[in-house]
Design an enzyme around this catalytic site. Structure first.
Site, PDB file in Angstrom:
ATOM      1  N   THR A  48       5.740   5.814   5.325  1.00 40.26           N
ATOM      2  CA  THR A  48       4.143   5.644   4.215  1.00 40.26           C
ATOM      3  C   THR A  48       3.467   7.128   4.300  1.00 40.26           C
ATOM      4  O   THR A  48       4.253   7.732   4.972  1.00 40.26           O
ATOM      5  CB  THR A  48       2.852   4.399   5.300  1.00 40.26           C
ATOM      6  N   ASP A  49       2.511   6.970   3.395  1.00 44.33           N
ATOM      7  CA  ASP A  49       1.856   7.755   3.289  1.00 44.33           C
ATOM      8  C   ASP A  49       0.475   8.149   3.728  1.00 44.33           C
ATOM      9  O   ASP A  49      -0.603   8.149   2.893  1.00 44.33           O
ATOM     10  CB  ASP A  49       1.154   7.929   1.406  1.00 44.33           C
ATOM     11  N   SER A  87      -4.294  10.215   5.025  1.00 42.74           N
ATOM     12  CA  SER A  87      -3.938   9.859   3.792  1.00 42.74           C
ATOM     13  C   SER A  87      -3.382  11.315   3.234  1.00 42.74           C
ATOM     14  O   SER A  87      -3.902  12.065   2.023  1.00 42.74           O
ATOM     15  CB  SER A  87      -5.119   9.057   2.783  1.00 42.74           C
ATOM     16  N   ARG A  88      -1.984  10.729   2.431  1.00 49.93           N
ATOM     17  CA  ARG A  88      -1.283  11.782   1.645  1.00 49.93           C
ATOM     18  C   ARG A  88      -1.171  12.176   0.680  1.00 49.93           C
ATOM     19  O   ARG A  88      -0.838  13.072   0.297  1.00 49.93           O
ATOM     20  CB  ARG A  88       0.117  11.964   2.075  1.00 49.93           C
ATOM     21  N   VAL A  89      -2.713  11.353   0.174  1.00 46.60           N
ATOM     22  CA  VAL A  89      -2.585  11.085  -1.260  1.00 46.60           C
ATOM     23  C   VAL A  89      -3.566  12.484  -1.673  1.00 46.60           C
ATOM     24  O   VAL A  89      -4.249  12.910  -2.466  1.00 46.60           O
ATOM     25  CB  VAL A  89      -2.806  10.210  -2.260  1.00 46.60           C
TER      26      VAL A  89
END
Length: 517
Positions: free
Chosen positions: A339-340, A365-367
């Site tokens: 997951t991101d 959160s990698r965004v």
């Protein structure tokens, strides 16, 4: 005279080869060798494909999973107890397909698209394959549109974007489903179609959940796929793929969809059970070797498509249940790596009254800020840092009198930020109200009042902004954070704070002065 089997075979083959192409139509037919625990071994289906649907007697459907040299291992759907050794089985030539379309909205269905809510048949002729290749990197674009959850703690610190895969992870009864439901409710009027996949839950829980969505006005925009606890393992195994296929129907029509898989731990259990019955070799924790691929091929289908393909999006919110907070177990680490980002919910925080009970240190959160509107990005920049500092110093809070002024100030600010981020179930907030509340917390306006009065302050502040500052709220919602808007927010909060009044300490001084002293 003894007849040899291979002589009969050669005679039959020569007879069949002698038939003209138009004279006979051959259907590949096999025989059931054995059947047990919903798994059948079939002989004679030499050209069978993986994931092909098979027809058996008594309306039973098979799904071919193991293609071995001398037999095919298939899982059975329906009344498999009626299948006996020696029964005939036919190939259909079709891979597993799921009914999709607008007709499913507002319905509770099983993974094969059959209704479970007693509202009659689902009138749709469209289908999509349960297994579908995820779009490649060229067909995707960057995740940049926010998927607002309505929860201040998430939208400010762990933002989710359309097309992202954000894991919700935590022990049982820590509020994982509540976050997913609030997100569905918050997006009821945004054109996002939600698909909620319940894997291995009690049917009464699923019905209660549907009722909650109905009361909130979100059910008409939601499909609920239920594979309840008493269903066979193959049905639970199929459920998330079926839900994903239903969401993809909207994705590839240029629309936005949200898929919640609740939860993939039970999905992995079902797959393990099926694999062991199919005699696949077990690996770590008795899971088969391809258990990583099981979830990666599902979650990779979440995507933000490029503009040439309609710019649709499919956002995935998988849920994983941990045992005693162990995020380093096999399935949790697998899904974290796919997951991101993840939202980690902690029982200790939950029991101390923090809602949602998010551990800011582990959650990520990698965004990041790409999935936030500009005003939220600006006001939330400091909140994560201040909250982390507060959590570090919290252990020393009991020695309050011996702490220096800076530490006291950090503790006081942190306590008020925790109160600010607290939010009850089914109370999602529009992003413009979140921005104003977080601005009040990070700019020091809450330092002047007792922590217990923070919820009252924020509620009344929001009510005043709704009645007097509609234009300002509209500008924030539109992503405007110019100096003019910032000044407008500052003046609005300052005016309200002075009307609300400061709390005084024992010496009659405003509370903020005491903190700063």
């Amino acid at each position: 005279m003894q007849i040899k089997p291979d002589e009969i075979t050669s005679i039959l083959k020569s007879r069949i080869e002698g038939l003209g192409a138009g004279e006979a139509q051959l259907t590949e037919v096999g025989t059931v060798l054995s059947v047990a625990d919903g798994i059948a071994r079939l002989h004679g289906l030499e050209n069978c494909m993986s994931f092909e649907m098979l027809d058996l007697p008594h309306g039973v459907t098979g799904l071919a999973l193991n293609l071995e040299s001398d037999n095919v291992g298939a899982v059975l759907f329906g009344e498999w107890e009626r299948i006996a050794e020696g029964d005939t089985v036919k190939r259909t030539g079709r891979l597993l397909e799921i009914p999709v379309g607008e007709a499913l909205l507002g319905r509770i269905v099983d993974p094969l698209g059959r209704p479970l809510d007693g509202k009659g048949e689902v009138n749709t002729t469209e289908t999509r394959p349960a297994e579908f290749k995820a779009p490649g990197v060229v067909q995707r674009q960057k995740v940049k549109e926010p998927m607002q959850t309505g929860l201040k703690a998430i939208d400010a610190m762990i933002p989710i974007g359309r097309g992202q895969r954000e894991l919700i992870i935590g022990d049982r009864q820590t509020g994982k489903t509540a976050i997913a439901l609030d997100t569905i409710i918050n997006n009821r009027d945004t054109g996002v179609v939600s698909v909620y996949v319940a894997i291995g839950q009690r049917m009464s829980t699923v019905v209660a959940l549907a009722q909650t969505l109905d009361e909130a006005g979100a059910l008409d925009n939601t499909i609920i796929v239920a594979a309840s606890a008493d269903e066979a393992a193959p049905i639970k195994f199929m459920a998330p793929y079926a839900g994903c296929a239903m969401g993809e129907h909207f994705l590839y029509n240029g629309r936005h969809a949200l898929c919640v898989y609740d939860d993939l731990t039970k999905h992995a259990y079902a797959y393990r059970q099926m694999s062991l019955l199919l005699r696949r070799p077990p690996g770590r924790e008795a899971y088969p070797g391809d258990v990583f691929y099981l979830h990666s091929r599902l979650l990779e289908r979440a995507v933000k498509l490029n503009d040439d393909l309609g710019a649709g999006s499919l956002t995935a919110l998988p849920v994983i249940e941990t045992q005693a907070g162990d995020v380093s177990a096999y399935i949790p680490t697998n899904v974290i790596s796919i997951t991101d980002g993840q939202i980690f919910l902690e029982p200790k925080l939950f029991n101390s009254g923090v809602r949602p009970a998010i551990n800011v240190g582990i959650s990520v959160s990698r965004v990041g800020g790409d999935a936030q509107i500009a005003p939220m990005k600006k006001v939330s920049g400091r909140i994560k840092l201040e909250l982390s500092q507060y959590r570090d110093l919290e252990a020393f809070a009991q020695f309050g009198s011996d702490l220096d002024a800076d530490t006291q100030r950090t503790l006081a600010r942190g306590e008020r930020i925790v109160k600010t981020l607290n939010q009850g179930e089914r109370q999602p907030l529009p992003v413009e109200d979140q921005v104003i509340q977080i601005y009040a917390a990070t700019s020091g306006f809450l330092d002047r009042i007792n922590a217990d009065r923070v919820p009252k302050f924020l509620l009344e502040l929001t009510e005043r902004c709704h009645s007097q500052y509609a234009d300002l709220r509209a500008k924030i919602a539109g992503g405007d954070w110019s100096d003019e808007v910032q000044k407008g927010v500052h003046d609005a909060v300052e005016a309200f704070a002075s009307d609300f009044g400061y709390d005084l300490d024992e010496e009659g001084q405003p509370l903020e002065e005491t903190i700063a002293a």
